[in-house]
Design a protein around this motif. Sequence first.
Motif, mmCIF file in Angstrom:
data_model
loop_
_atom_site.group_PDB
_atom_site.id
_atom_site.type_symbol
_atom_site.label_atom_id
_atom_site.label_comp_id
_atom_site.label_asym_id
_atom_site.label_seq_id
_atom_site.Cartn_x
_atom_site.Cartn_y
_atom_site.Cartn_z
ATOM 1 N N THR A 96 5.288 10.127 -5.102
ATOM 2 C CA THR A 96 4.331 9.034 -5.095
ATOM 3 C C THR A 96 3.168 9.388 -5.998
ATOM 4 O O THR A 96 2.533 10.427 -5.818
ATOM 5 C CB THR A 96 3.808 8.759 -3.666
ATOM 6 O OG1 THR A 96 4.925 8.522 -2.810
ATOM 7 C CG2 THR A 96 2.884 7.561 -3.644
ATOM 8 N N VAL A 97 2.915 8.519 -6.981
ATOM 9 C CA VAL A 97 1.802 8.716 -7.909
ATOM 10 C C VAL A 97 0.693 7.744 -7.524
ATOM 11 O O VAL A 97 0.916 6.539 -7.440
ATOM 12 C CB VAL A 97 2.239 8.463 -9.372
ATOM 13 C CG1 VAL A 97 1.072 8.675 -10.330
ATOM 14 C CG2 VAL A 97 3.421 9.344 -9.738
ATOM 15 N N TYR A 98 -0.503 8.273 -7.276
ATOM 16 C CA TYR A 98 -1.656 7.454 -6.921
ATOM 17 C C TYR A 98 -2.477 7.181 -8.179
ATOM 18 O O TYR A 98 -2.715 8.089 -8.974
ATOM 19 C CB TYR A 98 -2.510 8.164 -5.868
ATOM 20 C CG TYR A 98 -1.764 8.368 -4.575
ATOM 21 C CD1 TYR A 98 -1.748 7.382 -3.600
ATOM 22 C CD2 TYR A 98 -1.049 9.543 -4.332
ATOM 23 C CE1 TYR A 98 -1.056 7.559 -2.410
ATOM 24 C CE2 TYR A 98 -0.352 9.729 -3.148
ATOM 25 C CZ TYR A 98 -0.362 8.735 -2.190
ATOM 26 O OH TYR A 98 0.336 8.909 -1.023
ATOM 27 N N PRO A 99 -2.914 5.929 -8.354
ATOM 28 C CA PRO A 99 -3.678 5.569 -9.557
ATOM 29 C C PRO A 99 -5.123 6.067 -9.476
ATOM 30 O O PRO A 99 -6.046 5.314 -9.211
ATOM 31 C CB PRO A 99 -3.596 4.039 -9.572
ATOM 32 C CG PRO A 99 -3.460 3.668 -8.136
ATOM 33 C CD PRO A 99 -2.701 4.792 -7.488
ATOM 34 N N GLU A 100 -5.295 7.356 -9.661
ATOM 35 C CA GLU A 100 -6.614 7.990 -9.596
ATOM 36 C C GLU A 100 -6.827 8.816 -10.854
ATOM 37 O O GLU A 100 -5.894 9.125 -11.572
ATOM 38 C CB GLU A 100 -6.709 8.932 -8.387
ATOM 39 C CG GLU A 100 -6.485 8.282 -7.051
ATOM 40 C CD GLU A 100 -6.517 9.301 -5.916
ATOM 41 O OE1 GLU A 100 -6.732 10.503 -6.172
ATOM 42 O OE2 GLU A 100 -6.311 8.880 -4.774
ATOM 43 N N VAL A 101 -8.061 9.209 -11.054
ATOM 44 C CA VAL A 101 -8.386 10.148 -12.128
ATOM 45 C C VAL A 101 -9.108 11.319 -11.480
ATOM 46 O O VAL A 101 -10.145 11.113 -10.857
ATOM 47 C CB VAL A 101 -9.273 9.487 -13.209
ATOM 48 C CG1 VAL A 101 -9.658 10.498 -14.268
ATOM 49 C CG2 VAL A 101 -8.561 8.299 -13.816
#
Length: 101
Positions: free
Chosen positions: A64-69
């Motif tokens: 799971t890739v979370y859209p964060e930086v």
Amino acid sequence: MMQNCSVEKAVNLFGEKWKFLILRDLMHGKMRFSELKRNIETISQKVLTQNLRQLEANGLLTRTVYPEVPPKVEYALTELGYSLKPVIDAIRTWGELYAKN
């Protein structure tokens, strides 16, 4: 020779020790790449990445890739992956018995 030997299929699925160690660690819940790398000290980043991709392709874990930086990625076992718990537990038990000899 048995053509569709289930043991052979299972061994081909895992292939090497790294996959068992990854599965062992993920039995406790979701983990990030860096946590897995820290737990399996002797594995290289490249080999860990390859094994995670293979386990995902085989349906044993999800990524799971979370859209964060910076980007946050977590790995977790699927239901199929969790179904290996008795196998991992049996290997652990056998290893403990073997270590005593």
